[in-house]
Enzyme design. Structure first.
Site, PDB file in Angstrom:
ATOM      1  N   GLY A 239       0.764  -1.244   0.000  1.00 32.87           N
ATOM      2  CA  GLY A 239       0.000   0.000   0.000  1.00 32.87           C
ATOM      3  C   GLY A 239       0.787   1.282   0.000  1.00 32.87           C
ATOM      4  N   PRO A 289       4.770  -4.793  -0.839  1.00 32.66           N
ATOM      5  CA  PRO A 289       4.670  -3.607  -1.695  1.00 32.66           C
ATOM      6  C   PRO A 289       4.661  -3.983  -3.176  1.00 32.66           C
ATOM      7  CG  PRO A 289       6.931  -3.909  -1.029  1.00 32.66           C
ATOM      8  CD  PRO A 289       6.151  -5.020  -0.372  1.00 32.66           C
ATOM      9  N   GLY A 290       3.823  -3.332  -3.925  1.00 30.36           N
ATOM     10  CA  GLY A 290       3.809  -3.513  -5.373  1.00 30.36           C
ATOM     11  C   GLY A 290       4.161  -2.189  -6.038  1.00 30.36           C
ATOM     12  N   ARG A 327      -5.798   3.150 -15.719  1.00 33.59           N
ATOM     13  CA  ARG A 327      -5.894   3.862 -14.440  1.00 33.59           C
ATOM     14  C   ARG A 327      -6.658   5.186 -14.508  1.00 33.59           C
ATOM     15  NH1 ARG A 327      -2.764   5.500 -11.494  1.00 33.59           N
ATOM     16  NH2 ARG A 327      -3.531   4.618  -9.558  1.00 33.59           N
ATOM     17  N   CYS A 358     -13.401   3.667 -28.616  1.00 34.97           N
ATOM     18  CA  CYS A 358     -14.732   4.267 -28.756  1.00 34.97           C
ATOM     19  C   CYS A 358     -15.464   4.369 -27.432  1.00 34.97           C
ATOM     20  CB  CYS A 358     -15.552   3.433 -29.734  1.00 34.97           C
ATOM     21  SG  CYS A 358     -14.640   3.154 -31.234  1.00 34.97           S
ATOM     22  N   GLU A 359     -14.937   5.159 -26.510  1.00 35.25           N
ATOM     23  CA  GLU A 359     -15.572   5.388 -25.214  1.00 35.25           C
ATOM     24  C   GLU A 359     -15.148   6.768 -24.739  1.00 35.25           C
ATOM     25  OE1 GLU A 359     -16.361   2.747 -22.405  1.00 35.25           O
ATOM     26  OE2 GLU A 359     -15.866   0.927 -23.517  1.00 35.25           O
ATOM     27  N   TYR A 387       0.493  -1.501 -12.242  1.00 36.70           N
ATOM     28  CA  TYR A 387      -0.911  -1.566 -12.664  1.00 36.70           C
ATOM     29  C   TYR A 387      -1.114  -0.895 -14.028  1.00 36.70           C
ATOM     30  CZ  TYR A 387      -1.041  -2.719  -7.737  1.00 36.70           C
ATOM     31  OH  TYR A 387      -0.781  -3.289  -6.516  1.00 36.70           O
TER      32      TYR A 387
HETATM   33  N1  LLP Z   1      -1.221  -6.957  -0.662  1.00 37.96           N
HETATM   34  C1  LLP Z   1      -2.530  -7.117  -0.919  1.00 37.96           C
HETATM   35  C2  LLP Z   1      -3.287  -8.072  -0.118  1.00 37.96           C
HETATM   36  C3  LLP Z   1      -3.135  -6.369  -1.944  1.00 37.96           C
HETATM   37  O1  LLP Z   1      -4.428  -6.513  -2.176  1.00 37.96           O
HETATM   38  C4  LLP Z   1      -2.360  -5.446  -2.692  1.00 37.96           C
HETATM   39  C5  LLP Z   1      -2.956  -4.658  -3.773  1.00 37.96           C
HETATM   40  C6  LLP Z   1      -0.998  -5.328  -2.396  1.00 37.96           C
HETATM   41  C7  LLP Z   1      -0.464  -6.090  -1.370  1.00 37.96           C
HETATM   42  C8  LLP Z   1      -0.103  -4.379  -3.137  1.00 37.96           C
HETATM   43  O2  LLP Z   1      -0.507  -3.061  -2.982  1.00 37.96           O
HETATM   44  P1  LLP Z   1       0.445  -1.864  -3.436  1.00 37.96           P
HETATM   45  O3  LLP Z   1       1.684  -1.923  -2.578  1.00 37.96           O
HETATM   46  O4  LLP Z   1       0.772  -2.036  -4.860  1.00 37.96           O
HETATM   47  O5  LLP Z   1      -0.365  -0.660  -3.174  1.00 37.96           O
HETATM   48  N2  LLP Z   1      -4.978  -1.322  -9.648  1.00 37.96           N
HETATM   49  C9  LLP Z   1      -4.962  -0.343  -8.576  1.00 37.96           C
HETATM   50  C10 LLP Z   1      -4.319  -0.889  -7.327  1.00 37.96           C
HETATM   51  C11 LLP Z   1      -4.942  -2.173  -6.829  1.00 37.96           C
HETATM   52  C12 LLP Z   1      -4.274  -2.726  -5.601  1.00 37.96           C
HETATM   53  C13 LLP Z   1      -4.787  -4.100  -5.271  1.00 37.96           C
HETATM   54  N3  LLP Z   1      -4.171  -4.744  -4.148  1.00 37.96           N
HETATM   55  C14 LLP Z   1      -4.288   0.915  -9.084  1.00 37.96           C
HETATM   56  O6  LLP Z   1      -3.866   0.966 -10.244  1.00 37.96           O
HETATM   57  O7  LLP Z   1      -4.190   1.911  -8.357  1.00 37.96           O
END
Ligand code: LLP
Length: 429
Positions: A239, A289-290, A327, A358-359, A387
């Site tokens: 997050g 973290p992603g 996004r 087309c949106e 993402y």
């Molecule tokens: N752990 C869990 C259980 C999660 O559901 C997620 C993300 C993460 C870790 C990684 O979160 P991050 O560190 O990347 O914030 N597509 C959306 C974000 C969806 C996140 C889903 N879960 C966007 O483009 O903002």
């Protein structure tokens, strides 16, 4: 910090002129910086040094094999959410026993696959899932390692589609039922209780909600640890957010403040908020973290096709679209947009930047003041590393884009552009 900079008037990724990549692979295309990914990973890892910890990269953010391979060689663990993601880890040279498997809807096929490969832990989200994993583990005559996801009921203050820690979300199990569920898990013969997990949401720019969730959960984890001595980790989820719009905030256009922008949550500030609370637990702390790892490490390159002026607006139509980067359409996400070559330096005008789909939702910027662009010019949409490609589709029968990885002054294609034949592969007349 990221590694996208102007050198003279040309936008570079590390030592490579992005125009040269666009010439070679065409547009639209995704380009990633290996250096940025490595730096983000190392900085977070370093900030957490005082904790026994593991960074489980949430590969849903960007799951290209080359990126996974890069992170595996940096020492990352992985957070996966599907059988397909596990398959990718194995293909990329990663190890199943360094994967945590999350998600509210794991199928039998996925659970069997993960058990056979020996994942480190299943992060379980309901009693029904706990029972199902126990049954399958029994059939395979193994013990399934599990952690249960606690929903801490805190407000992460983020977009409603990416907020997960409130009790009205579908995720996790409420704090009030926690001891009961762990007791139920302990009574199931084919489970091994290995940890506790939580996650409050995504794109969080303030350390406070993280600290709040941890503070709320630590006493509970303490209790669970006493009751279930096999517990070895507490995962505090992912997050950590990134700054998408530094120019907006600072009121100037020197956008590469994206490094340590005042509004950015630094790894150090994050660690300072949570580490002192976590340390006394004496457990291994996992992070997932992603976005933080890959978000500012990628750009989407696009070319201007047409400029269309109507009485109401100026539309700059580019060759990338919502199917390539969803996004903005889905979360009203903001991505900075800059020319690959700014030597023309025209006056800024207010425009919409839109794609060919087309949106009306197919836009990258609305009513934004940007130096005027002309047909044939190329631009980069910044902070598209997380993402971005992974959420793309072939809507409007638009082939999936190529991905390129830059490393120093070298670059390589890490995914080829789909062809029209690829588009219809598997379809039957
Ligand atoms: N752990 C869990 C259980 C999660 O559901 C997620 C993300 C993460 C870790 C990684 O979160 P991050 O560190 O990347 O914030 N597509 C959306 C974000 C969806 C996140 C889903 N879960 C966007 O483009 O903002």
């Amino acid at each position: 910090m990221h590694s996208f900079r102007y050198q003279q008037d040309r936008l570079f990724c590390e030592g490579v002129d992005l125009s040269a990549i666009a010439d070679a692979v065409g547009t639209p295309a995704y380009v990633y910086s290996a250096e940025t990914i490595r730096n983000n990973f190392r900085r977070l890892d370093h900030a957490l040094a005082e904790l026994d910890h593991a960074i489980c990269y949430a590969m849903k953010a960007n799951s290209n094999l080359a990126i996974l391979n890069l992170l595996a060689s940096e020492g990352a663990d992985f957070d996966i959410v599907s059988g397909g993601e596990l398959f990718r880890i194995l293909k990329a040279g990663g190890r199943a026993d360094r994967c945590t498997f999350a998600g509210v809807g794991k199928t039998r096929t996925e659970i069997e696959f993960a058990l056979r490969e020996g994942v480190y832990c299943f992060n379980v989200e309901s009693e029904a899932e706990l029972n199902f994993i126990n049954t399958i583990a029994g059939e395979l005559d193994v013990k399934a390692p599990v952690a249960i996801r606690i929903n801490p009921d805190v407000d992460a203050g983020t977009h409603k589609y990416i907020s997960t820690g409130k009790s009205r979300n579908k995720f996790g199990i409420g704090i009030d039922r926690f001891e009961e569920i762990y007791r139920a898990a302990a009574a199931l013969p084919h489970l091994l209780i290995r940890g506790v997990q939580t996650h409050i949401g995504s794109q969080i720019l303030d350390p406070k909600p993280f600290a709040e969730a941890v503070e709320k959960l630590v006493p509970l984890v303490q209790t669970l640890k006493a009751q279930h001595p096999t517990i070895e980790f507490f995962s505090i989820g992912g997050g950590i957010g990134i700054v998408y719009d530094p120019a907006l905030e600072s009121g100037d256009a020197s956008w590469w403040t994206a490094g340590d922008h005042p509004r950015r949550i630094t790894p150090e500030a994050y660690a300072e908020a949570v580490a002192p609370l976590l340390k006394p637990l004496g457990l291994k702390i996992l992070l997932e973290p992603g976005r933080f790892i890959v978000g500012n490490a990628g750009v989407l390159l696009a070319s201007v096709l047409y400029v269309k002026k109507t009485p109401a607006k100026t539309f700059t139509i580019v060759d990338a679209a919502m199917n390539d980067l969803i996004r903005p359409a889905l979360y009203e996400g903001y991505h900075e947009i800059h020319p690959l070559d700014k030597s023309a330096a025209r006056a800024a005008i207010v425009m919409d930047i839109v794609g060919p789909v087309c949106e009306s939702g197919d836009f990258f910027a609305q009513d934004r003041e940007i130096p005027a662009l002309e047909s044939g010019e190329r631009v980069a949409l910044l902070s598209a590393g997380a993402y971005g490609f992974v959420m793309s589709s072939t809507y409007n029968s638009r082939p999936l884009l190529p991905e390129v990885l830059v490393n120093g002054d070298k670059w390589s294609v890490i995914r080829e552009r789909q062809t029209y034949d690829d588009l219809v592969r598997g379809e039957i007349l």
